[in-house]
Enzyme design. Sequence first.
Site, PDB file in Angstrom:
ATOM      1  N   PHE A  12      32.580  47.779  49.913  1.00 31.34           N
ATOM      2  CA  PHE A  12      32.376  48.866  48.951  1.00 31.34           C
ATOM      3  C   PHE A  12      32.035  48.334  47.563  1.00 31.34           C
ATOM      4  O   PHE A  12      30.947  48.596  47.027  1.00 31.34           O
ATOM      5  CB  PHE A  12      33.651  49.734  48.938  1.00 31.34           C
ATOM      6  CG  PHE A  12      33.779  50.684  47.786  1.00 31.34           C
ATOM      7  CD1 PHE A  12      32.739  51.506  47.409  1.00 31.34           C
ATOM      8  CD2 PHE A  12      34.972  50.760  47.078  1.00 31.34           C
ATOM      9  CE1 PHE A  12      32.870  52.389  46.341  1.00 31.34           C
ATOM     10  CE2 PHE A  12      35.126  51.636  46.025  1.00 31.34           C
ATOM     11  CZ  PHE A  12      34.068  52.450  45.650  1.00 31.34           C
ATOM     12  N   ASP A  57      32.889  33.331  56.687  1.00 31.44           N
ATOM     13  CA  ASP A  57      34.271  33.576  56.296  1.00 31.44           C
ATOM     14  C   ASP A  57      34.667  32.547  55.245  1.00 31.44           C
ATOM     15  O   ASP A  57      34.720  31.348  55.529  1.00 31.44           O
ATOM     16  CB  ASP A  57      35.172  33.449  57.536  1.00 31.44           C
ATOM     17  CG  ASP A  57      36.644  33.738  57.240  1.00 31.44           C
ATOM     18  OD1 ASP A  57      37.015  33.845  56.058  1.00 31.44           O
ATOM     19  OD2 ASP A  57      37.425  33.837  58.203  1.00 31.44           O
ATOM     20  N   VAL A  58      34.962  33.016  54.034  1.00 35.25           N
ATOM     21  CA  VAL A  58      35.253  32.088  52.941  1.00 35.25           C
ATOM     22  C   VAL A  58      36.590  31.385  53.109  1.00 35.25           C
ATOM     23  O   VAL A  58      36.896  30.455  52.353  1.00 35.25           O
ATOM     24  CB  VAL A  58      35.197  32.791  51.562  1.00 35.25           C
ATOM     25  CG1 VAL A  58      33.814  33.356  51.309  1.00 35.25           C
ATOM     26  CG2 VAL A  58      36.270  33.867  51.447  1.00 35.25           C
ATOM     27  N   ASN A 100      38.888  27.605  48.235  1.00 42.10           N
ATOM     28  CA  ASN A 100      37.540  27.112  48.545  1.00 42.10           C
ATOM     29  C   ASN A 100      36.531  27.491  47.464  1.00 42.10           C
ATOM     30  O   ASN A 100      35.676  26.679  47.072  1.00 42.10           O
ATOM     31  CB  ASN A 100      37.078  27.673  49.888  1.00 42.10           C
ATOM     32  CG  ASN A 100      37.811  27.057  51.064  1.00 42.10           C
ATOM     33  OD1 ASN A 100      38.316  25.941  50.973  1.00 42.10           O
ATOM     34  ND2 ASN A 100      37.877  27.790  52.169  1.00 42.10           N
ATOM     35  N   TYR A 146      49.304  41.593  51.222  1.00 43.87           N
ATOM     36  CA  TYR A 146      48.227  41.859  50.258  1.00 43.87           C
ATOM     37  C   TYR A 146      48.684  41.545  48.837  1.00 43.87           C
ATOM     38  O   TYR A 146      48.001  40.830  48.097  1.00 43.87           O
ATOM     39  CB  TYR A 146      47.789  43.316  50.363  1.00 43.87           C
ATOM     40  CG  TYR A 146      46.626  43.690  49.471  1.00 43.87           C
ATOM     41  CD1 TYR A 146      45.371  43.104  49.651  1.00 43.87           C
ATOM     42  CD2 TYR A 146      46.773  44.631  48.461  1.00 43.87           C
ATOM     43  CE1 TYR A 146      44.297  43.462  48.846  1.00 43.87           C
ATOM     44  CE2 TYR A 146      45.700  44.989  47.653  1.00 43.87           C
ATOM     45  CZ  TYR A 146      44.470  44.408  47.840  1.00 43.87           C
ATOM     46  OH  TYR A 146      43.401  44.744  47.035  1.00 43.87           O
TER      47      TYR A 146
END
Length: 327
Positions: A12, A57-58, A100, A146
């Site tokens: 989003f 995928d970081v 990363n 989270y």
Amino acid sequence: MKRVLITGAAGFLGSHLCDRFIKDGFEVLGMDNLITGNLSNIEHLFGNKHFTFYNHDVSNFVHVPGELHYILHFASPASPIDYLKIPIQTLKVGSLGTHNLLGLAKAKNARILVASTSEVYGDPLVHPQTEDYWGNVNPIGPRGVYDEAKRFQEAITMAYNRFHGVETRIVRIFNTYGPRMRLNDGRVLPAFIGQALRGEDLTVFGDGSQTRSFCYVDDLVEGIYRLLFSDYDLPVNVGNPDEITIKEFADEIIKLTGTNQKVVYKELPKDDPTQRQPNINVAKEKLDWSPKVSRAEGLKITYDYFKQLPKTEWYKKEHDFKNFNRK
């Protein structure tokens, strides 16, 4: 031409940021593993020579060839449905992923902005929330995956800033809404609109007295943009301080959609914040920023967007993670 890497590009917020930086003449590298993002959010950019997409995928090592001037790290599940179903990936993208990308920023001598959240304040004992408030968070509750991922993200970002001299920015994002949200992502605004579109009663958790403050996506993007190019490296609240109770908000949605549904009440989820309202004095002072779009105006645009979606989208109940590696 300046090059910017935007992680979470198919999500989003990430997709709106891609649009903004393309519009302003940047070469944009979008990166997303599509666990919660959707290519439909950025497919209009695929023919643009200044946009490149990486499906990656970081949480794994990130390599970008050539010069890189800016990084915006927006890769993370952000809705309760998502991070409760994929808690390990949520923790990994906030920790390993951020590590990363900070390493990449150091190697490329790039400035990095990381997307934090109002959830770092937990269920706040200070209202409205200011950046110097440390929060009231349950680290082992269901939402902790989270909340703590974002708190760690802020800590390691400031460590790279102080120890390695990396140019960093931290935005604490409050409730944001607008086109490209998922109707089935569990957040209150799309949940209410989705129920209204399906002719269902609107579900309020608790007694509806808990509050939220909703910021339209264009305003948020403008605040993020100004923060990236500012010289301020401490966290900044970006959100709309126009506070409303969930019950009042449900009534607004019923009026907006012209439906005659009633409001039904269910038990409040564990650790659900009772208050959310940003103090945006820092954003006003350091960024000369404040929201411009009224809730009435933003809600109409958002409702019109959802209404034109295929009806199959209205009835999707949750995101499908069946093909994702859950290690």
